[in-house]
Design an enzyme around this catalytic site. Structure first.
Site, PDB file in Angstrom:
ATOM      1  N   TRP A   1       0.810  -1.229   0.000  1.00 22.06           N
ATOM      2  CA  TRP A   1       0.000   0.000   0.000  1.00 22.06           C
ATOM      3  C   TRP A   1       0.840   1.274   0.000  1.00 22.06           C
ATOM      4  O   TRP A   1       1.832   1.366   0.714  1.00 22.06           O
ATOM      5  CB  TRP A   1      -0.881  -0.009   1.252  1.00 22.06           C
ATOM      6  CG  TRP A   1      -1.594   1.271   1.501  1.00 22.06           C
ATOM      7  CD1 TRP A   1      -1.150   2.345   2.211  1.00 22.06           C
ATOM      8  CD2 TRP A   1      -2.905   1.628   1.023  1.00 22.06           C
ATOM      9  NE1 TRP A   1      -2.100   3.342   2.221  1.00 22.06           N
ATOM     10  CE2 TRP A   1      -3.183   2.926   1.500  1.00 22.06           C
ATOM     11  CE3 TRP A   1      -3.862   0.976   0.246  1.00 22.06           C
ATOM     12  CZ2 TRP A   1      -4.379   3.584   1.231  1.00 22.06           C
ATOM     13  CZ3 TRP A   1      -5.054   1.633  -0.028  1.00 22.06           C
ATOM     14  CH2 TRP A   1      -5.306   2.919   0.467  1.00 22.06           C
ATOM     15  N   MET A   2       0.374   2.268  -0.763  1.00 21.10           N
ATOM     16  CA  MET A   2       0.921   3.625  -0.660  1.00 21.10           C
ATOM     17  C   MET A   2      -0.227   4.626  -0.657  1.00 21.10           C
ATOM     18  O   MET A   2      -1.185   4.466  -1.408  1.00 21.10           O
ATOM     19  CB  MET A   2       1.821   3.928  -1.857  1.00 21.10           C
ATOM     20  CG  MET A   2       2.410   5.342  -1.823  1.00 21.10           C
ATOM     21  SD  MET A   2       3.358   5.741  -3.303  1.00 21.10           S
ATOM     22  CE  MET A   2       2.022   6.116  -4.418  1.00 21.10           C
ATOM     23  N   ASN A   3      -0.134   5.665   0.198  1.00 25.58           N
ATOM     24  CA  ASN A   3      -1.008   6.827   0.009  1.00 25.58           C
ATOM     25  C   ASN A   3      -0.185   8.094  -0.158  1.00 25.58           C
ATOM     26  O   ASN A   3       0.629   8.125  -1.092  1.00 25.58           O
ATOM     27  CB  ASN A   3      -2.175   6.895   0.991  1.00 25.58           C
ATOM     28  CG  ASN A   3      -1.876   6.830   2.458  1.00 25.58           C
ATOM     29  OD1 ASN A   3      -1.361   5.843   2.952  1.00 25.58           O
ATOM     30  ND2 ASN A   3      -2.223   7.853   3.192  1.00 25.58           N
ATOM     31  N   ASP A   4      -0.319   9.081   0.694  1.00 28.94           N
ATOM     32  CA  ASP A   4       0.199  10.426   0.405  1.00 28.94           C
ATOM     33  C   ASP A   4       1.700  10.502   0.107  1.00 28.94           C
ATOM     34  O   ASP A   4       2.498   9.863   0.800  1.00 28.94           O
ATOM     35  CB  ASP A   4      -0.002  11.338   1.626  1.00 28.94           C
ATOM     36  CG  ASP A   4      -1.338  11.168   2.284  1.00 28.94           C
ATOM     37  OD1 ASP A   4      -2.201  10.488   1.730  1.00 28.94           O
ATOM     38  OD2 ASP A   4      -1.507  11.719   3.390  1.00 28.94           O
TER      39      ASP A   4
ATOM     40  N   TRP B   1      -4.503   0.052   3.815  1.00 29.87           N
ATOM     41  CA  TRP B   1      -3.984   1.047   4.743  1.00 29.87           C
ATOM     42  C   TRP B   1      -3.717   0.431   6.120  1.00 29.87           C
ATOM     43  O   TRP B   1      -4.526  -0.355   6.608  1.00 29.87           O
ATOM     44  CB  TRP B   1      -5.016   2.194   4.854  1.00 29.87           C
ATOM     45  CG  TRP B   1      -4.521   3.367   5.636  1.00 29.87           C
ATOM     46  CD1 TRP B   1      -3.870   4.452   5.138  1.00 29.87           C
ATOM     47  CD2 TRP B   1      -4.626   3.561   7.039  1.00 29.87           C
ATOM     48  NE1 TRP B   1      -3.561   5.314   6.154  1.00 29.87           N
ATOM     49  CE2 TRP B   1      -4.009   4.793   7.327  1.00 29.87           C
ATOM     50  CE3 TRP B   1      -5.170   2.829   8.092  1.00 29.87           C
ATOM     51  CZ2 TRP B   1      -3.937   5.301   8.619  1.00 29.87           C
ATOM     52  CZ3 TRP B   1      -5.087   3.340   9.385  1.00 29.87           C
ATOM     53  CH2 TRP B   1      -4.480   4.570   9.634  1.00 29.87           C
TER      54      TRP B   1
ATOM     55  N   SER C   1       1.493  11.657   7.709  1.00 30.25           N
ATOM     56  CA  SER C   1       2.065  12.562   6.696  1.00 30.25           C
ATOM     57  C   SER C   1       2.794  13.760   7.269  1.00 30.25           C
ATOM     58  O   SER C   1       2.525  14.212   8.386  1.00 30.25           O
ATOM     59  CB  SER C   1       0.963  13.027   5.753  1.00 30.25           C
ATOM     60  OG  SER C   1       0.626  11.959   4.909  1.00 30.25           O
TER      61      SER C   1
ATOM     62  N   ARG D   1      -3.038  17.147  12.084  1.00 32.98           N
ATOM     63  CA  ARG D   1      -2.020  16.378  11.377  1.00 32.98           C
ATOM     64  C   ARG D   1      -1.510  17.039  10.103  1.00 32.98           C
ATOM     65  O   ARG D   1      -2.048  18.011   9.622  1.00 32.98           O
ATOM     66  CB  ARG D   1      -2.574  14.998  11.042  1.00 32.98           C
ATOM     67  CG  ARG D   1      -3.856  14.976  10.242  1.00 32.98           C
ATOM     68  CD  ARG D   1      -4.258  13.516  10.046  1.00 32.98           C
ATOM     69  NE  ARG D   1      -5.473  13.329   9.318  1.00 32.98           N
ATOM     70  CZ  ARG D   1      -6.683  13.215   9.861  1.00 32.98           C
ATOM     71  NH1 ARG D   1      -6.831  13.319  11.174  1.00 32.98           N
ATOM     72  NH2 ARG D   1      -7.736  13.014   9.110  1.00 32.98           N
ATOM     73  N   ASP D   2      -0.459  16.413   9.572  1.00 29.53           N
ATOM     74  CA  ASP D   2       0.119  16.736   8.271  1.00 29.53           C
ATOM     75  C   ASP D   2       0.799  18.119   8.256  1.00 29.53           C
ATOM     76  O   ASP D   2       0.422  19.019   7.493  1.00 29.53           O
ATOM     77  CB  ASP D   2      -0.949  16.653   7.158  1.00 29.53           C
ATOM     78  CG  ASP D   2      -1.788  15.384   7.258  1.00 29.53           C
ATOM     79  OD1 ASP D   2      -1.258  14.382   7.791  1.00 29.53           O
ATOM     80  OD2 ASP D   2      -2.959  15.390   6.833  1.00 29.53           O
TER      81      ASP D   2
ATOM     82  N   GLU E   1      -7.252  18.004   5.481  1.00 27.35           N
ATOM     83  CA  GLU E   1      -6.031  17.200   5.569  1.00 27.35           C
ATOM     84  C   GLU E   1      -4.961  17.752   4.636  1.00 27.35           C
ATOM     85  O   GLU E   1      -5.259  18.381   3.630  1.00 27.35           O
ATOM     86  CB  GLU E   1      -6.314  15.752   5.138  1.00 27.35           C
ATOM     87  CG  GLU E   1      -7.334  15.029   5.983  1.00 27.35           C
ATOM     88  CD  GLU E   1      -7.347  13.522   5.667  1.00 27.35           C
ATOM     89  OE1 GLU E   1      -7.015  12.752   6.583  1.00 27.35           O
ATOM     90  OE2 GLU E   1      -7.683  13.126   4.540  1.00 27.35           O
TER      91      GLU E   1
END
Ligand code: FRU
Length: 480
Positions: free
Chosen positions: A32-35, A59, A95, A160-161, A216
């Site tokens: 898996w990959m996201n941001d 995720w 992130s 977050r982020d 986000e």
């Protein structure tokens, strides 16, 4: 023991036979990959970090994957930069960004950990740092978390982020959050040394539903004479941008837009490279079932690198970075070509599932015109890129892109009104399950497609309600 890079290469070779797995877009060796996280050009090299589950194609176990490149196209896998192994981030290393602190690279990320109170409650999101001497191994800062939690008066757990930049000698941090009325907001902090931070108030609070409930992955930077705020609001599920002014404390938006109305891009991050370009990568999520992704052994891919510029009217232009032209191999040319009303002309010798199509189309008397890509011979599978002059839109329509029921399809449309005599200039990047469309140097629309037929590789031009003209057509195979 094989090295991390050797193992990654072997995994990539093993998954390369998968027809839906992109070949020129970046994605991790597997799982898996996201941001995109921590994008930075440092000592001449581009570093890409990304939200990654090293154990599965869904995720979880959020870790920072890491790859490095000299040209934004060819990436070398490096060992995971950050793992969820400290008291303040053992639920996940979420992130964040990277900054250059006078020649020293620092990662700023969100640590997530269970609340230490008996009985649990929401998980705590806090801001943390990691430092490095060699850009391969990263050490979590002993002062972590440098911001232990959101301002209590906001009564939110969403915090977050971090996106960090320096103005003069002062570091600024924008954090994605929600305000007391449960609307998406961005919080501003300042610091002298990246370790001690002071809360300065909300940089931005969304109106209505423009910023959702949680804003986000904020990005905040100056571009020309304006400031730009990009973010990904929950539950919108799309990245939005605002351009406007910043008085040092608060951002006042003037113009609003979407980063990529195709409906497949989320949580983009933009960074300034050494040549002064503002380059953006976004996460292209899967449009198929968790089961299908799990069977494939991977999920999530990065967009192509896109360069952002500000238009005089305050809107943003998105165009592929010039480096992308290096992917072009064998070429074929055609045109001009008359497209009769109600017809689709198959482009012979221009088929493939990893290619760039550059098309200049004149609408003539057509009401709708454009390209069909990833077409099967009988047309049961096809993806449309369609300019609708009545509606003033350019859309990517994946409704008929796949016969497989495990695939989610839809229509994503961008506002696009052609001026009198203006032609539609498309650059379409097909890369297995990615269709990334750039139009007239300003608009970008991305879709994910998973045709069931392996011969669904045809391309055509079409016109409805009147004839149109393909002024020129050029096609290149793409290869890293
Ligand atoms: C956006 C996001 C971020 C968070 C990360 C966790 O996709 O939800 O807000 O930091 O993903 O993986």
């Amino acid at each position: 023991m094989p090295s991390f890079a050797q193992q990654a290469r072997a995994t990539r070779r093993r998954l390369a036979a998968d027809r839906h797995r992109p070949r020129v877009h970046f994605l991790p060796p597997q799982n898996w990959m996201n941001d995109p996280n921590g994008l930075i050009q440092f000592r001449g090299e581009y570093h890409m970090f990304y939200q990654h589950n090293p154990r599965a194609a869904w995720w979880g176990n959020m870790t920072w994957g890491h790859a490095v490149s000299r040209d934004l196209l060819h990436w070398t896998d490096l060992p995971h930069a950050l793992e969820p192994d400290a008291a303040c981030d053992d639920y996940g290393v979420w992130s964040g960004c990277a900054v250059n602190d006078d020649g020293r690279a620092v990662l700023v990320y969100t640590g997530v950990h269970p609340r230490y109170l008996p009985g649990g409650g929401p998980r705590v999101q806090c801001q943390c740092l990691a430092t490095t001497a060699d850009m391969v191994r990263f050490t979590k800062h002993p002062a972590n978390p440098v911001i232990a939690g959101p301002p209590p008066e906001l009564k939110t757990a969403n915090f977050r982020d971090p996106y960090v930049w320096r103005q003069g000698r002062t570091w600024h941090m924008a954090v994605g959050s929600s305000d007391r009325d449960r609307r998406g907001a961005v919080l501003l902090y300042t610091s002298r040394d990246l370790v001690g931070w002071r809360y300065r108030g909300p940089l931005f609070q969304g109106r209505g539903d423009e910023a959702g409930r949680i804003f986000e992955c904020p990005n905040f930077f100056q571009l020309g004479r304006k400031w730009v705020l990009i973010g990904s609001p929950i539950p919108l599920g799309r990245a939005v941008y605002f351009t406007g002014t910043f008085d040092g404390r608060r951002f006042t938006p003037e113009v609003r837009g979407e980063v990529d109305p195709g409906g497949s891009l989320y949580a983009p991050q933009a960074f300034l490279d050494a040549s002064g370009r503002r380059v953006l990568f976004g996460w292209l999520w899967e449009r198929r079932s968790r089961r299908a992704a799990s069977r494939a052994g991977w999920a999530g891919v990065m967009s192509l690198p896109r360069v952002l510029t500000l238009r005089p009217d305050g809107r943003l232009d998105f165009a592929p970075a010039a480096e992308v032209e290096q992917l072009r191999r064998r070429a074929a040319r055609m045109g001009p070509l008359e497209i009769p009303a109600g017809e689709a002309l198959l482009l012979r010798g221009m088929s493939g599932d990893c290619m760039e199509i550059a098309a200049e189309l004149a609408g003539g008397r057509a009401k709708r015109f454009g390209l069909k890509v990833r077409c099967s011979r009988r047309g049961t599978e096809q993806t449309l890129i369609v300019c609708d002059r009545g509606a003033g839109t350019l859309a990517i329509d994946t409704t008929r892109s796949s016969r497989s029921p495990a695939v989610q399809t839809g229509v994503g449309a961008a506002r696009l009104r052609l001026g009198r005599g203006e032609t539609l200039k498309l650059r379409v990047f097909l890369d297995a399950s990615v269709v990334e469309v750039f139009a007239n140097g300003h608009t970008c629309l991305t879709g994910r497609v998973y045709p069931a037929g392996k011969n669904s590789t045809g391309a055509a031009v079409f016109a409805d309600g009147g004839a149109a003209t393909a002024v020129s057509l050029e096609v290149w195979d793409l290869k890293l």
